[in-house]
Design an enzyme around this catalytic site. Structure first.
Site, PDB file in Angstrom:
ATOM      1  N   GLY A  11       0.836  -1.190   0.000  1.00  0.00           N
ATOM      2  CA  GLY A  11       0.000   0.000   0.000  1.00  0.00           C
ATOM      3  C   GLY A  11       0.869   1.237   0.000  1.00  0.00           C
ATOM      4  CG  HIS A 141      -2.502  -1.716  -2.646  1.00  0.00           C
ATOM      5  ND1 HIS A 141      -2.842  -1.361  -1.355  1.00  0.00           N
ATOM      6  CD2 HIS A 141      -3.221  -0.902  -3.461  1.00  0.00           C
ATOM      7  CE1 HIS A 141      -3.725  -0.372  -1.396  1.00  0.00           C
ATOM      8  NE2 HIS A 141      -3.976  -0.081  -2.662  1.00  0.00           N
ATOM      9  CB  CYS A 142      -2.783  -6.055   1.432  1.00  0.00           C
ATOM     10  SG  CYS A 142      -1.248  -6.988   1.358  1.00  0.00           S
ATOM     11  CB  SER A 143      -0.721  -3.006   4.941  1.00  0.00           C
ATOM     12  OG  SER A 143      -0.682  -4.322   5.449  1.00  0.00           O
TER      13      SER A 143
END
EC number: 3.1.3.48
Length: 182
Positions: A11, A141-143
């Site tokens: 992210g 995306h994630c984190s």
């Protein structure tokens, strides 16, 4: 397995939003899947798009304007206009935001993830039919860009393999993904 279907990313943080948008433009990506919450403290993922229609944010030479927000049952789909003001080029981006999957956790409702994957693929198929050129990779995306992101891509690939071959081997699917660097 479709090669180069995805770009897996962490992210964006406040100091990397301009780089994130540069990547989206350079890779000709038209779809972003965000699998994380956003936060103003810049710990997880900076809010790199505006969650209100007709507003915009600037990140260096890139301006991101929110054109339309569509609330689906378990995720939010947003149409964005990404403009590079230095070259006056712009592109429409379809942003799918699913913030209900916690870090290190499992989706509370697997049907929601399957629905999200279906809608993302439906939008990509639609874009391939109507676009003059093929859309670039889907940015996921994630984190951190590994756990939820990798799981999303693995599920998508496994479902595709299941449709084509009526069988799936998850360990082989994961190995193929790792080797191809989708």
């Amino acid at each position: 397995m479709e090669i180069n279907k995805f770009i897996c990313s962490q992210g964006p943080k406040k100091n990397s939003c301009e780089d994130f948008w540069r990547m989206v433009l350079e890779q000709e990506s038209c779809i972003i899947v965000s699998l994380t919450e956003t936060d103003d403290e810049d710990q997880v993922c900076y809010e790199y798009w505006v969650k209100e229609e007709d507003y915009e944010l600037a990140f260096g030479r890139y301006v991101v304007k929110t054109l339309e927000i569509i609330e689906e049952s378990s995720f939010t789909r947003t149409r964005l206009r990404l403009t590079d003001v230095s070259s006056d080029t712009s592109r429409e981006i379809h942003h799918f935001w699913y913030p209900h999957w916690s870090d290190y956790g499992n989706p509370t409702n697997p049907a929601e993830i399957l629905n999200l994957i279906s809608k993302v693929n439906q939008k990509r198929k639609e874009m391939k039919k109507t676009a003059d050129s093929q859309p670039g990779p889907i940015v996921v995306h994630c984190s951190a860009g590994i756990g939820r992101t990798g799981t999303f891509c693995t599920i998508d690939n496994a479902l595709s393999q299941l449709r084509k071959e009526q069988t799936v081997c998850l360990p082989q699917t994961v190995l193929k993904i790792q080797k191809s660097k989708i």
